[in-house]
Design a protein around this motif. Structure first.
Motif, PDB file in Angstrom:
ATOM      1  N   TYR A 106       0.811  -1.224   0.000  1.00  0.00           N
ATOM      2  CA  TYR A 106       0.000   0.000   0.000  1.00  0.00           C
ATOM      3  C   TYR A 106       0.842   1.271   0.000  1.00  0.00           C
ATOM      4  O   TYR A 106       0.337   2.339  -0.360  1.00  0.00           O
ATOM      5  N   VAL A 107       2.102   1.172   0.408  1.00  0.00           N
ATOM      6  CA  VAL A 107       2.902   2.376   0.667  1.00  0.00           C
ATOM      7  C   VAL A 107       3.044   3.244  -0.578  1.00  0.00           C
ATOM      8  O   VAL A 107       2.722   4.439  -0.560  1.00  0.00           O
ATOM      9  N   LEU A 108       3.523   2.681  -1.675  1.00  0.00           N
ATOM     10  CA  LEU A 108       3.788   3.484  -2.869  1.00  0.00           C
ATOM     11  C   LEU A 108       2.511   4.040  -3.510  1.00  0.00           C
ATOM     12  O   LEU A 108       2.468   5.233  -3.829  1.00  0.00           O
ATOM     13  N   PRO A 109       1.455   3.231  -3.722  1.00  0.00           N
ATOM     14  CA  PRO A 109       0.236   3.835  -4.293  1.00  0.00           C
ATOM     15  C   PRO A 109      -0.408   4.877  -3.391  1.00  0.00           C
ATOM     16  O   PRO A 109      -0.924   5.890  -3.871  1.00  0.00           O
ATOM     17  N   VAL A 110      -0.368   4.664  -2.079  1.00  0.00           N
ATOM     18  CA  VAL A 110      -0.929   5.655  -1.151  1.00  0.00           C
ATOM     19  C   VAL A 110      -0.137   6.947  -1.216  1.00  0.00           C
ATOM     20  O   VAL A 110      -0.710   8.050  -1.269  1.00  0.00           O
ATOM     21  N   LEU A 111       1.206   6.845  -1.247  1.00  0.00           N
ATOM     22  CA  LEU A 111       2.038   8.043  -1.357  1.00  0.00           C
ATOM     23  C   LEU A 111       1.797   8.770  -2.679  1.00  0.00           C
ATOM     24  O   LEU A 111       1.765  10.003  -2.723  1.00  0.00           O
ATOM     25  N   THR A 112       1.630   8.005  -3.746  1.00  0.00           N
ATOM     26  CA  THR A 112       1.404   8.626  -5.057  1.00  0.00           C
ATOM     27  C   THR A 112       0.118   9.442  -5.067  1.00  0.00           C
ATOM     28  O   THR A 112       0.063  10.516  -5.668  1.00  0.00           O
ATOM     29  N   LEU A 113      -0.909   8.944  -4.410  1.00  0.00           N
ATOM     30  CA  LEU A 113      -2.165   9.687  -4.335  1.00  0.00           C
ATOM     31  C   LEU A 113      -2.097  10.810  -3.301  1.00  0.00           C
ATOM     32  O   LEU A 113      -2.698  11.874  -3.488  1.00  0.00           O
ATOM     33  N   ALA A 114      -1.373  10.577  -2.215  1.00  0.00           N
ATOM     34  CA  ALA A 114      -1.400  11.527  -1.101  1.00  0.00           C
ATOM     35  C   ALA A 114      -0.532  12.756  -1.336  1.00  0.00           C
ATOM     36  O   ALA A 114      -0.904  13.862  -0.924  1.00  0.00           O
ATOM     37  N   ILE A 115       0.623  12.603  -1.980  1.00  0.00           N
ATOM     38  CA  ILE A 115       1.572  13.720  -2.108  1.00  0.00           C
ATOM     39  C   ILE A 115       0.955  14.934  -2.813  1.00  0.00           C
ATOM     40  O   ILE A 115       1.079  16.066  -2.312  1.00  0.00           O
ATOM     41  N   PRO A 116       0.280  14.783  -3.969  1.00  0.00           N
ATOM     42  CA  PRO A 116      -0.348  15.979  -4.563  1.00  0.00           C
ATOM     43  C   PRO A 116      -1.420  16.605  -3.670  1.00  0.00           C
ATOM     44  O   PRO A 116      -1.564  17.831  -3.644  1.00  0.00           O
ATOM     45  N   MET A 117      -2.152  15.757  -2.916  1.00  0.00           N
ATOM     46  CA  MET A 117      -3.164  16.304  -2.007  1.00  0.00           C
ATOM     47  C   MET A 117      -2.517  17.030  -0.836  1.00  0.00           C
ATOM     48  O   MET A 117      -3.005  18.080  -0.394  1.00  0.00           O
ATOM     49  N   ILE A 118      -1.434  16.470  -0.309  1.00  0.00           N
ATOM     50  CA  ILE A 118      -0.705  17.144   0.773  1.00  0.00           C
ATOM     51  C   ILE A 118      -0.254  18.526   0.311  1.00  0.00           C
ATOM     52  O   ILE A 118      -0.395  19.526   1.020  1.00  0.00           O
ATOM     53  N   ALA A 119       0.293  18.569  -0.905  1.00  0.00           N
ATOM     54  CA  ALA A 119       0.774  19.842  -1.450  1.00  0.00           C
ATOM     55  C   ALA A 119      -0.353  20.853  -1.590  1.00  0.00           C
ATOM     56  O   ALA A 119      -0.214  22.022  -1.214  1.00  0.00           O
ATOM     57  N   ALA A 120      -1.496  20.416  -2.138  1.00  0.00           N
ATOM     58  CA  ALA A 120      -2.618  21.334  -2.335  1.00  0.00           C
ATOM     59  C   ALA A 120      -3.182  21.828  -1.008  1.00  0.00           C
ATOM     60  O   ALA A 120      -3.446  23.025  -0.832  1.00  0.00           O
ATOM     61  N   LEU A 121      -3.364  20.912  -0.057  1.00  0.00           N
ATOM     62  CA  LEU A 121      -3.918  21.306   1.243  1.00  0.00           C
ATOM     63  C   LEU A 121      -2.962  22.226   1.987  1.00  0.00           C
ATOM     64  O   LEU A 121      -3.394  23.192   2.633  1.00  0.00           O
ATOM     65  N   ALA A 122      -1.658  21.943   1.913  1.00  0.00           N
ATOM     66  CA  ALA A 122      -0.675  22.786   2.603  1.00  0.00           C
ATOM     67  C   ALA A 122      -0.660  24.196   2.019  1.00  0.00           C
ATOM     68  O   ALA A 122      -0.643  25.192   2.765  1.00  0.00           O
ATOM     69  N   ARG A 123      -0.672  24.308   0.692  1.00  0.00           N
ATOM     70  CA  ARG A 123      -0.641  25.625   0.053  1.00  0.00           C
ATOM     71  C   ARG A 123      -1.893  26.428   0.384  1.00  0.00           C
ATOM     72  O   ARG A 123      -1.819  27.621   0.706  1.00  0.00           O
ATOM     73  N   TYR A 124      -3.048  25.774   0.327  1.00  0.00           N
ATOM     74  CA  TYR A 124      -4.288  26.504   0.572  1.00  0.00           C
ATOM     75  C   TYR A 124      -4.458  26.833   2.059  1.00  0.00           C
ATOM     76  O   TYR A 124      -4.953  27.914   2.407  1.00  0.00           O
ATOM     77  N   MET A 125      -4.030  25.908   2.918  1.00  0.00           N
ATOM     78  CA  MET A 125      -4.117  26.165   4.361  1.00  0.00           C
ATOM     79  C   MET A 125      -3.244  27.356   4.732  1.00  0.00           C
ATOM     80  O   MET A 125      -3.640  28.222   5.523  1.00  0.00           O
ATOM     81  N   ARG A 126      -2.066  27.432   4.149  1.00  0.00           N
ATOM     82  CA  ARG A 126      -1.175  28.553   4.413  1.00  0.00           C
ATOM     83  C   ARG A 126      -1.806  29.870   3.945  1.00  0.00           C
ATOM     84  O   ARG A 126      -1.794  30.873   4.669  1.00  0.00           O
ATOM     85  N   ALA A 127      -2.392  29.847   2.738  1.00  0.00           N
ATOM     86  CA  ALA A 127      -2.988  31.068   2.189  1.00  0.00           C
ATOM     87  C   ALA A 127      -4.177  31.534   3.026  1.00  0.00           C
ATOM     88  O   ALA A 127      -4.307  32.732   3.319  1.00  0.00           O
ATOM     89  N   THR A 128      -5.043  30.608   3.420  1.00  0.00           N
ATOM     90  CA  THR A 128      -6.225  30.992   4.206  1.00  0.00           C
ATOM     91  C   THR A 128      -5.844  31.463   5.603  1.00  0.00           C
ATOM     92  O   THR A 128      -6.470  32.372   6.156  1.00  0.00           O
ATOM     93  N   MET A 129      -4.800  30.861   6.180  1.00  0.00           N
ATOM     94  CA  MET A 129      -4.372  31.298   7.506  1.00  0.00           C
ATOM     95  C   MET A 129      -3.736  32.679   7.459  1.00  0.00           C
ATOM     96  O   MET A 129      -3.954  33.510   8.350  1.00  0.00           O
ATOM     97  N   LEU A 130      -2.954  32.937   6.421  1.00  0.00           N
ATOM     98  CA  LEU A 130      -2.366  34.269   6.278  1.00  0.00           C
ATOM     99  C   LEU A 130      -3.455  35.324   6.090  1.00  0.00           C
ATOM    100  O   LEU A 130      -3.349  36.445   6.608  1.00  0.00           O
ATOM    101  N   ASP A 131      -4.509  34.954   5.371  1.00  0.00           N
ATOM    102  CA  ASP A 131      -5.637  35.874   5.196  1.00  0.00           C
ATOM    103  C   ASP A 131      -6.358  36.090   6.520  1.00  0.00           C
ATOM    104  O   ASP A 131      -6.782  37.213   6.831  1.00  0.00           O
ATOM    105  N   ALA A 132      -6.496  35.005   7.300  1.00  0.00           N
ATOM    106  CA  ALA A 132      -7.160  35.128   8.602  1.00  0.00           C
ATOM    107  C   ALA A 132      -6.339  35.973   9.574  1.00  0.00           C
ATOM    108  O   ALA A 132      -6.887  36.750  10.367  1.00  0.00           O
TER     109      ALA A 132
END
Length: 306
Positions: free
Chosen positions: A172-198
Motif C-alpha cells: 500500500y505504501v507506494l500507491p498511497v504516497l502517489t495519491l497523497a503527495i499531490p493532495m498534501i501539497a494542495a492542502l498545505a498551500r491553501y491552508m497557508r494562504a487561508t491562515m495568512l488571510d485570517a
C-alpha cells in the motif's frame, strides 16, 4: 435551508442526467467492440447476430430508451466479454480502491493541514520554506509521473518496497504516497494562504493587541476561520482523488475499479464503461453535496447567499 438543498439536489440531478447522456453517446462513437473481440475477424452474420443481441442494430434514440428502461428497473447490464453483471464487477473491486484512496486521504489531511498551518505561523523559518518548495513540486507533478518515479526509486534501485498488487501492508505504501503527495501539497498551500488571510483580519489584530496568547489566538481565531474555506478545497481534492485513482491503479497494477474502467475503454465494453462513468459521476456529486452541507454548518451565512 430547504431552498438551499433543493437547488443543490436539482443541480445534482441535472449534472447526472447530462453525464448519463454524454457517456451513452460517446462510448458508441468510439466504435464497436468487434475488432477487439475478434482480432482475426468474424463473419457478417455473426456480427449481425451480436448487434441484434446488444440492440446495436437499432437507432441511437431507441438504444437510449432501452438503456434507460433497464437502468430504472435495476438492470445495469452485463459485460460483453464475460457476461458478468457490471455491478458485481465493480462491487468486487471497489474495496481495493476505497482502501488505497481512504489511506491517501487520511495521510493528506494529517500531513497537509498541519504543514500549511506551520508554514503560515512560522513563515520565515527554514521549515516553512522547505514545506512550500515541497508543496510546489508535489502539486506540479502528475500522478502517473510521480508513481513511475517512486517505482523506479523504491522498487527498481533500492528494492525496498513492492510495486504491484495489494497482498500486504507494504504494497500500500507506494500507491498511497502517489495519491497523497499531490493532495498534501494542495492542502498545505491553501491552508497557508487561508491562515495568512485570517491573520490579517481586523479582529485578529485586535485580539493580538489585547495581549491574547499566540496559542489561543491560533486556536480560536486563525485556525477556526481558515478551516471554513478549506472545506471547499478538501471536497475538490476528494473528487480529484477519484480521478487520480484511475492512473495509480493502472501504474501499480492494482485490482481496483480504475483498471476496470481503463480496460473497458480499451475493449469498448459499453455496459461496463457506462456504469463506471455514471458511478464516478455519482460519487463526485455526492461529495459535492456533503461538502456543501458541511459548509452551511460551519458558516450559516452560505444559506442566505444561495
Amino acid at each position: 435551508m430547504l431552498h438551499f438543498f433543493s437547488i443543490r439536489i436539482l443541480r445534482a440531478f441535472v449534472a447526472l442526467t447530462l453525464v448519463l447522456i454524454i457517456a451513452f453517446i460517446t462510448v458508441r462513437f468510439s466504435g464497436e467492440p468487434f475488432e477487439r473481440m475478434f482480432p482475426e475477424g468474424t463473419t457478417v452474420e455473426h456480427e449481425q447476430m451480436l448487434r441484434a443481441e446488444w440492440n446495436l442494430d437499432k437507432s441511437l434514440p431507441e438504444q437510449f430508451a432501452i438503456y434507460l428502461g433497464n437502468l430504472f428497473s435495476g438492470n445495469f447490464g452485463q459485460s460483453l466479454y464475460t457476461k458478468e453483471e457490471v455491478w458485481q464487477i465493480y462491487a468486487e473491486r471497489m474495496p481495493a480502491t476505497l482502501a488505497v484512496s481512504g489511506w491517501a486521504l487520511l495521510v493528506a489531511i494529517l500531513v497537509g493541514i498541519p504543514l500549511g498551518a506551520i508554514s503560515a505561523l512560522w513563515r520565515q523559518s527554514a521549515v516553512a520554506r522547505g514545506a512550500m518548495w515541497f508543496a510546489f513540486l508535489g502539486y506540479a507533478i502528475p500522478h502517473y509521473v510521480l508513481g513511475i518515479g517512486l517505482i523506479l526509486l523504491f522498487g527498481l534501485y533500492w528494492k525496498a518496497l513492492p510495486t504491484s498488487g495489494l497482498e500486504s501492508a507494504a504494497h500500500y505504501v507506494l500507491p498511497v504516497l502517489t495519491l497523497a503527495i499531490p493532495m498534501i501539497a494542495a492542502l498545505a498551500r491553501y491552508m497557508r494562504a487561508t491562515m495568512l488571510d485570517a491573520i490579517a483580519q481586523p479582529h485578529v489584530m485586535t485580539a493580538l493587541s489585547k495581549g491574547i496568547s499566540e496559542r489561543r489566538l491560533a486556536q480560536m481565531h486563525i485556525l477556526r476561520n481558515a478551516m471554513v474555506p478549506l472545506l471547499t478545497v478538501l471536497g475538490l481534492e476528494i473528487a480529484g482523488l477519484v480521478n487520480g485513482s484511475i492512473f495509480v491503479e493502472t501504474v501499480f497494477a492494482l485490482p481496483g475499479v480504475g483498471r476496470v474502467l481503463v480496460n473497458s475503454v480499451l475493449d469498448r465494453n459499453y455496459p461496463v464503461l457506462q456504469f463506471g462513468v455514471i458511478t464516478y459521476a455519482l460519487i463526485i456529486v455526492l461529495i459535492t453535496l456533503i461538502v456543501d452541507t458541511l459548509y452551511t454548518i460551519a458558516d450559516p451565512r452560505v444559506r442566505l447567499e444561495a
